[in-house]
Design a protein around this motif. Structure first.
Motif: not given
Length: 212
Positions: A62-64, A66-67, A71, A86, A89-93
């Motif tokens: 998920t983090g990858w 988002a980067e 979204t 969470r 990887h704060p950049g994802a939901d």
């Protein structure tokens, strides 16, 4: 066994290993060249829309995502895994949820990935899970599914020193492709590979499908 009982076993097992799983598996995309290429294709297909990581574990995929310009929303059955995701990887939901009852609106996502998450479902649950994935994808949205190839079921009662109770179902790619078709997808690409040096020694299968 009811899905509530089976999914409770899976949830408790992944809760037990969440932190160690993150330590051991969370950096795996660094050496998984093929996986990164397939995820890149999903990102391009999404064309800026939201992408769901279904069975996200500690959130590294998920983090990858988002980067890489989309979204990204990770969904996992394990609250402990979601808590780790969470944090890291704060950049994802991230959402706690079941593959049979996804916490998402109809057509919310442009694309989805389910990497080694359907392997914990019973055979009778695969078709409804794929139908649920279809529900949360927009028309023509793509879905990438990965799994171990074979017909065996491996049960673990100990995992990295933690007591667990979880089954890993190896799957036949033709059968999975047929279930995706029945659920309203068209399979557009198929790929198999052997294990990377740091992985368990199983053959891996990938199916890329498009929502009808």
């Amino acid at each position: 066994m009811s899905d509530e009982v089976n999914h409770g076993r899976v949830r408790a097992s992944y809760d037990a290993v969440a932190e160690e799983y993150r330590e051991r598996i969370g950096g795996e995309l660094a050496y998984k060249v093929m996986d990164r290429a397939l995820l890149g294709a999903v990102v391009e297909e999404a064309a800026g829309g939201a992408v769901a990581d279904l069975g996200c574990g500690p959130g590294h995929v998920t983090g990858w995502l988002a980067e890489h310009g989309v979204t990204a929303v990770g969904v996992d059955l394990s609250p402990a895994m979601v808590a780790v995701a969470r944090r890291d990887h704060p950049g994802a939901d991230f959402r706690v949820g079941d593959l049979l009852r996804l916490p998402a609106a109809d057509g919310e996502f442009a694309a989805g990935v389910a990497l080694y998450s359907v392997i914990h479902l019973e055979a009778a649950e695969l078709r409804p899970a794929f139908r649920e994935m279809r529900r949360v994808l927009r028309p023509s949205g793509v879905l990438l599914v990965a799994f171990h190839l074979g017909s065996e079921v491996r049960r673990l009662d100990e995992w990295w020193g933690h007591p667990v109770d979880v089954d890993f179902h190896f799957l036949d790619p033709e059968a999975v492709a047929g279930l995706l078709t029945e659920a309203g997808f068209t399979v557009t690409a198929r790929l198999e590979r052997g294990p990377y040096p740091l992985e368990a020694e199983t053959r891996r299968g990938y199916l890329l499908a498009r929502r009808d």
